[in-house]
Design a protein around this motif. Sequence first.
Motif, mmCIF file in Angstrom:
data_model
loop_
_atom_site.group_PDB
_atom_site.id
_atom_site.type_symbol
_atom_site.label_atom_id
_atom_site.label_comp_id
_atom_site.label_asym_id
_atom_site.label_seq_id
_atom_site.Cartn_x
_atom_site.Cartn_y
_atom_site.Cartn_z
ATOM 1 N N LYS A 115 28.638 55.987 58.680
ATOM 2 C CA LYS A 115 29.640 55.050 59.217
ATOM 3 C C LYS A 115 30.814 54.878 58.256
ATOM 4 O O LYS A 115 31.974 54.856 58.674
ATOM 5 C CB LYS A 115 28.975 53.697 59.494
ATOM 6 C CG LYS A 115 29.956 52.641 59.995
ATOM 7 C CD LYS A 115 29.229 51.394 60.482
ATOM 8 C CE LYS A 115 28.579 50.617 59.371
ATOM 9 N NZ LYS A 115 28.041 49.312 59.836
ATOM 10 N N TYR A 116 30.522 54.771 56.954
ATOM 11 C CA TYR A 116 31.582 54.488 55.989
ATOM 12 C C TYR A 116 32.197 55.750 55.386
ATOM 13 O O TYR A 116 33.278 55.684 54.805
ATOM 14 C CB TYR A 116 31.048 53.571 54.890
ATOM 15 C CG TYR A 116 30.648 52.213 55.408
ATOM 16 C CD1 TYR A 116 31.585 51.353 55.967
ATOM 17 C CD2 TYR A 116 29.327 51.793 55.376
ATOM 18 C CE1 TYR A 116 31.225 50.107 56.459
ATOM 19 C CE2 TYR A 116 28.945 50.552 55.867
ATOM 20 C CZ TYR A 116 29.904 49.715 56.399
ATOM 21 O OH TYR A 116 29.528 48.488 56.895
ATOM 22 N N ARG A 117 31.497 56.881 55.475
ATOM 23 C CA ARG A 117 32.043 58.182 55.099
ATOM 24 C C ARG A 117 32.725 58.179 53.728
ATOM 25 O O ARG A 117 33.879 58.602 53.581
ATOM 26 C CB ARG A 117 33.018 58.671 56.169
ATOM 27 C CG ARG A 117 32.425 58.656 57.565
ATOM 28 C CD ARG A 117 33.254 59.399 58.579
ATOM 29 N NE ARG A 117 34.636 58.981 58.692
ATOM 30 C CZ ARG A 117 35.060 57.888 59.320
ATOM 31 N NH1 ARG A 117 34.160 57.059 59.885
ATOM 32 N NH2 ARG A 117 36.333 57.605 59.416
ATOM 33 N N GLY A 118 32.019 57.704 52.723
ATOM 34 C CA GLY A 118 32.520 57.768 51.356
ATOM 35 C C GLY A 118 33.437 56.636 50.942
ATOM 36 O O GLY A 118 33.907 56.606 49.788
ATOM 37 N N ALA A 119 33.724 55.700 51.825
ATOM 38 C CA ALA A 119 34.598 54.571 51.469
ATOM 39 C C ALA A 119 33.914 53.680 50.433
ATOM 40 O O ALA A 119 32.690 53.539 50.416
ATOM 41 C CB ALA A 119 34.949 53.764 52.716
ATOM 42 N N THR A 120 34.722 53.092 49.565
ATOM 43 C CA THR A 120 34.211 52.204 48.523
ATOM 44 C C THR A 120 34.791 50.801 48.683
ATOM 45 O O THR A 120 35.653 50.562 49.529
ATOM 46 C CB THR A 120 34.583 52.737 47.126
ATOM 47 O OG1 THR A 120 36.016 52.665 46.974
ATOM 48 C CG2 THR A 120 34.115 54.177 46.939
ATOM 49 N N VAL A 121 34.337 49.898 47.836
ATOM 50 C CA VAL A 121 34.846 48.522 47.870
ATOM 51 C C VAL A 121 36.356 48.502 47.683
ATOM 52 O O VAL A 121 37.059 47.672 48.274
ATOM 53 C CB VAL A 121 34.150 47.671 46.790
ATOM 54 C CG1 VAL A 121 34.810 46.302 46.655
ATOM 55 C CG2 VAL A 121 32.659 47.504 47.116
#
Length: 204
Positions: free
Chosen positions: A48-54
């Motif tokens: 779902k987030y595909r490598g996204a970070t804070v």
Amino acid sequence: MATTGSSVLEHGVALDESIVPQAQTNGIPPPPAVNDDSKARLRAWAMKYRGATVADLDLAPALSTSPSTSLEEAMLSASSHDYSHLTVLSENTRSLLGYLPISRLKTLFETRQIQPTDPVEKAMVKFQRGGGKKYQVITMETELWELEGFFEDIGEYATGSKQDFAVVTDGGRKFVLGVVTRSDLNEFVKRRPSMAAEVRPPMP
């Protein structure tokens, strides 16, 4: 840096070395093995987030207050910036002492357990150092699937109970960079196009 009364709104709120209690394992039973259902949820979050970070959440600067600030002043500061939590810092050492949940204040005021003139210290939730409590350090580099695991108490970031928010610090735990909540994750998913929308079949 902007100031509102005794509350400070800034990126990189400097703290002393005891900013966040160290992640603790001594005296704590090892975390339970991740079952198949939990593994499936972790994989689904990673997709779902595909490598996204804070860092991709573009969090607003942290809003901090002190134990001696009046609850009325702290609540006004939070309301003016639409914050749900304030971090509480020591006035002397700049260490992170705990947090103030704004939604809880309304209930405490209504039941007259506290007064608006009372200090923040009377209503804040204090971080407990020692005593076998486990903490996780959340940084700008923490991936969002790991953060969701922290919120849901699943995987390596599990602490033994579900969480509603996290204090974001630098890797060395010397600065408070922001506060992230479950709603921040939900808003990110709404803003970011879904994988299905990005990968469309070619037109005939």
